[in-house]
Design a protein around this motif. Sequence first.
Motif, short mmCIF file in Angstrom:
data_model
loop_
_atom_site.label_atom_id
_atom_site.label_comp_id
_atom_site.label_asym_id
_atom_site.label_seq_id
_atom_site.Cartn_x
_atom_site.Cartn_y
_atom_site.Cartn_z
N VAL A 93 15.53 -15.59 1.67
CA VAL A 93 16.14 -14.23 1.52
C VAL A 93 16.56 -13.69 2.79
CG1 VAL A 93 16.33 -11.86 0.96
CG2 VAL A 93 15.32 -13.72 -0.74
N SER A 94 15.47 -13.90 4.02
CA SER A 94 15.58 -13.24 5.32
C SER A 94 16.88 -14.06 5.81
CB SER A 94 14.31 -13.35 5.95
OG SER A 94 13.37 -12.58 5.31
N TYR A 95 16.69 -15.26 5.97
CA TYR A 95 17.72 -16.04 6.44
C TYR A 95 19.11 -16.13 5.78
CZ TYR A 95 14.86 -17.86 10.42
OH TYR A 95 14.20 -17.73 11.64
N VAL A 110 25.06 -12.60 11.05
CA VAL A 110 25.73 -13.42 12.27
C VAL A 110 26.99 -13.89 12.02
CG1 VAL A 110 25.49 -15.89 13.32
CG2 VAL A 110 23.42 -14.40 12.85
N PHE A 111 27.55 -14.32 10.85
CA PHE A 111 28.90 -14.56 10.80
C PHE A 111 29.91 -13.43 10.65
CE2 PHE A 111 27.01 -18.67 9.00
CZ PHE A 111 27.40 -19.43 10.11
N ARG A 112 29.25 -12.04 10.61
CA ARG A 112 30.26 -10.93 10.66
C ARG A 112 30.12 -10.52 12.09
NH1 ARG A 112 27.89 -6.73 5.93
NH2 ARG A 112 28.86 -7.98 4.41
N LEU A 113 29.40 -11.14 13.09
CA LEU A 113 29.74 -11.06 14.56
C LEU A 113 31.17 -11.31 14.90
CD1 LEU A 113 26.19 -11.82 15.81
CD2 LEU A 113 27.11 -9.70 15.55
N ALA A 115 28.41 -14.68 20.63
CA ALA A 115 27.28 -13.91 20.04
C ALA A 115 26.79 -14.55 18.75
CB ALA A 115 27.98 -12.60 19.77
N ARG A 116 27.53 -15.21 17.84
CA ARG A 116 27.04 -15.94 16.83
C ARG A 116 26.28 -17.04 17.27
NH1 ARG A 116 32.68 -14.79 14.89
NH2 ARG A 116 33.04 -17.22 15.27
#
Length: 319
Positions: free
Chosen positions: A218-220, A227-230, A235-236
């Motif tokens: 769940v954490s990942y 990450v994919f919203r960066l 940055a990703r």
Amino acid sequence: MLADNHTIFDPVTYILTGIPGTEESHVWIGIPFCLMYVMTLCGNSLILFIILTEQSLHEPMYLFVSMLAAADLLLSTTTVPKMLAVFWFRAGEITFAGCLTQMFFIHVSFIAESAILLAMAFDRYVAICDPLRYTSVLNKSVIGKMGLAVITRSFCIIFPLILLTKQLKFCRTNLLPHTYCEHMILARLACDDIKIHVWYGVAVAILVIGLDIVLIAVSYGLILRAVFRLPSKDARLKALRTCGSHICVILMFYVPAVFSSLAHQFGHIIPGYIVNLLANLYVLIPPMLNPIVYGVTTKEILKRVISVFYLCWSRSSLL
């Protein structure tokens, strides 16, 4: 101190026989096991030394890495020296109390490592999903409490298992077909009904280890979504790179554990020496590879490892 199938006896001494079916190769098997143990000692000790002595590394991520290194040292040191004694000197004798003690530390180390990996996943979640609150959420007081919780949880889960095993009545052989004292291998030598031991092991696997795996997943999942919203590709990549070493360690810890567990469940299909060998590699390979993974993939640790080796080389050249 052998006994027949009907005579109850108090176990005083057991004999670890090594890996059944490979007795003639025990000396040779011991050589790579010894090399892996030396690498485990050197790698994890170096990681601990660098993190504890370098003030700039007293950050949550590195403190969790030091906890993992300590658990790896405990797991390997509890098992490998006796393993090598069995392989090289046929010194497989171990008292019942010594067997219970070894079993306790092996299982405590395993439960503790699972909890530490969960804490590391939470650390990466906060660092990536809520970076502005990272230092306030994971301050040294919180990390200390998490470390205490790891130890307390491991003790509370395994200690009842030790008490249950101590109450068993034994009437079979005192030969243990293994290189270390594993709970179910010892319990199967008892004349008593061991259903409670089986169900306790299943409960720990599902409610503790299974829950840890689910929470890590769940954490990942949340981390990957963040990450994919960066907006920036760099940055990703940087965010994913910081998680790469932890994901490798998670896979090295849980995958061999699952294979070893399945091998025990299907022991009637898989040859006994394969099951035994998997169980031995499980306590050798992850502790050996963990410091290598963090040493190579973590720039701050790698830089200090290189500086330590350079300092040692400089001093030796002056002598």
